[in-house]
Design a protein around this motif. Structure first.
Motif, PDB file in Angstrom:
ATOM      1  N   LYS A  50       0.818  -1.220   0.000  1.00  0.00           N
ATOM      2  CA  LYS A  50       0.000   0.000   0.000  1.00  0.00           C
ATOM      3  C   LYS A  50       0.855   1.276   0.000  1.00  0.00           C
ATOM      4  CE  LYS A  50      -2.022  -1.185   3.852  1.00  0.00           C
ATOM      5  NZ  LYS A  50      -1.280  -2.447   4.140  1.00  0.00           N
ATOM      6  N   SER A  51       1.805   1.333   0.934  1.00  0.00           N
ATOM      7  CA  SER A  51       2.646   2.549   1.017  1.00  0.00           C
ATOM      8  C   SER A  51       3.514   2.668  -0.226  1.00  0.00           C
ATOM      9  CB  SER A  51       3.548   2.489   2.258  1.00  0.00           C
ATOM     10  OG  SER A  51       2.761   2.476   3.416  1.00  0.00           O
ATOM     11  N   THR A  52       3.996   1.548  -0.715  1.00  0.00           N
ATOM     12  CA  THR A  52       4.826   1.580  -1.929  1.00  0.00           C
ATOM     13  C   THR A  52       4.014   2.136  -3.090  1.00  0.00           C
ATOM     14  OG1 THR A  52       6.018  -0.356  -1.111  1.00  0.00           O
ATOM     15  CG2 THR A  52       6.276   0.165  -3.448  1.00  0.00           C
ATOM     16  N   ALA A 173      -2.937  10.220   1.421  1.00  0.00           N
ATOM     17  CA  ALA A 173      -2.731  10.144   2.867  1.00  0.00           C
ATOM     18  C   ALA A 173      -2.454   8.689   3.244  1.00  0.00           C
ATOM     19  CB  ALA A 173      -3.963  10.667   3.605  1.00  0.00           C
ATOM     20  N   ASP A 174      -1.264   8.447   3.780  1.00  0.00           N
ATOM     21  CA  ASP A 174      -0.887   7.079   4.164  1.00  0.00           C
ATOM     22  C   ASP A 174      -1.205   6.863   5.640  1.00  0.00           C
ATOM     23  OD1 ASP A 174       0.081   4.548   4.304  1.00  0.00           O
ATOM     24  OD2 ASP A 174       2.128   5.035   3.682  1.00  0.00           O
ATOM     25  N   GLU A 175      -2.230   6.094   5.916  1.00  0.00           N
ATOM     26  CA  GLU A 175      -2.696   5.811   7.279  1.00  0.00           C
ATOM     27  C   GLU A 175      -2.773   7.087   8.129  1.00  0.00           C
ATOM     28  OE1 GLU A 175      -1.850   2.174   9.026  1.00  0.00           O
ATOM     29  OE2 GLU A 175      -0.679   1.391   7.353  1.00  0.00           O
ATOM     30  N   PRO A 176      -3.579   8.062   7.680  1.00  0.00           N
ATOM     31  CA  PRO A 176      -3.605   9.354   8.375  1.00  0.00           C
ATOM     32  C   PRO A 176      -4.184   9.279   9.784  1.00  0.00           C
ATOM     33  CG  PRO A 176      -5.384   9.244   6.757  1.00  0.00           C
ATOM     34  CD  PRO A 176      -4.527   8.019   6.546  1.00  0.00           C
TER      35      PRO A 176
HETATM   36 MG   LIG Z   1       2.342   1.113   4.829  1.00  0.00          MG
END
Ligand SMILES: [Mg+2]
Ligand SMILES: Nc1ncnc2c1ncn2[C@@H]1O[C@H](COP(=O)(O)OP(=O)(O)OP(=O)(O)O)[C@@H](O)[C@H]1O
Length: 233
Positions: A50-52, A173-176
């Motif tokens: 996901k973050s990638t 937004a990554d896991e905001p």
């Molecule tokens: Mg991640």
């Protein structure tokens, strides 16, 4: 029927990390289109990529293969300087841990991307714009507060305002909400939803939390670096 406008498109993205001799295929043949006005949640297990994916879509990182288009612009052909400029002007990014500068006030933090984008813009103009953007996320009364004088949810909303200051076409937004208590998490998600619904900001967020997922108009699920649900590319 009117065709929706594509804001970001990924075409067959691949990304592999090397850990010594070990190769970790983090993204494998990812293709997708994000339309204007979408509020997309990227879900999937820890380590699913996901973050990638968010880093490739937001031009923070470069894929090994494949391409990312911002509007109609093919970003692989850009120089590093052009990429940075495009990122600053058109894409907003909100980090899990806020990433605010502790010495600066909320307003000064929000001003930074505008000052970086246009060094000739008068400070008074940037100041006014930062104030208005803080009002938009419900923090009109907190312009002079430093990060340690704000709650986690308020700090994250400052980070959202910072991502918005240059009026981007999309916010990532990554896991905001991952560092927040449930009340603050709601305030952050409500802010994102309001920006999306009232102001037409396209939002792509990563979350594991079922309470956050409910805010999405579209859900993309990754597993082992592949889209297993919600492709619609
Ligand atoms: Mg991640
Ligand atoms: N810099 C790196 N070097 C090596 N491997 C990495 C690196 N970053 C990520 N990975 C690996 O790539 C895969 C995808 O990682 P990624 O961080 O994108 O997953 P994620 O879905 O965001 O996970 P989480 O939900 O835990 O944040 C994982 O196997 C991870 O260990």
């Amino acid at each position: 029927m009117k065709r929706s406008k594509v804001v970001i498109e990924a075409r067959s993205l691949y990304k592999t990390y090397s850990l010594g001799k070990l190769k970790v295929p983090a993204l494998q043949d990812i293709s997708l289109s994000i339309m204007k006005g979408d509020m997309v949640c990227i879900g999937g297990r820890s380590g699913s990529g996901k973050s990638t994916l968010l880093r490739q879509l937001s031009l923070i990182d470069i894929p090994d293969e494949g391409s990312v288009l911002v509007g109609a612009e093919l970003t692989a052909e850009l120089s590093e300087k052009q990429r940075s400029h495009l990122r600053l002007a058109r894409l907003g990014y909100v980090f899990q841990e806020y990433a605010l500068l502790p010495e600066l006030t909320a307003q000064e933090n929000v001003m930074l991307p505008a000052l970086m984008l246009d060094t000739k813009m008068p400070v008074a103009t940037v100041t006014n714009r930062a104030r208005r953007t803080l009002e938009l996320v419900g923090l009109g009364d907190c312009t002079e507060h430093r990060p340690n004088e704000l709650s986690g949810g308020q700090q994250q909303r400052v980070a959202i305002a910072r991502a918005l200051i240059n009026t981007p076409s999309i916010i990532f937004a990554d896991e905001p909400t991952a560092n927040l208590d449930s009340l603050s998490a709601r305030s952050v998600m409500n802010t994102l939803r309001e920006l999306n619904k009232k102001h037409g900001v396209t939002v792509v967020f990563v979350s594991h939390d079922p309470d956050d997922v409910k805010y999405a108009t579209r859900i993309i699920v990754l597993d082992d670096g592949k889209i297993v649900d919600g492709a619609r590319s």
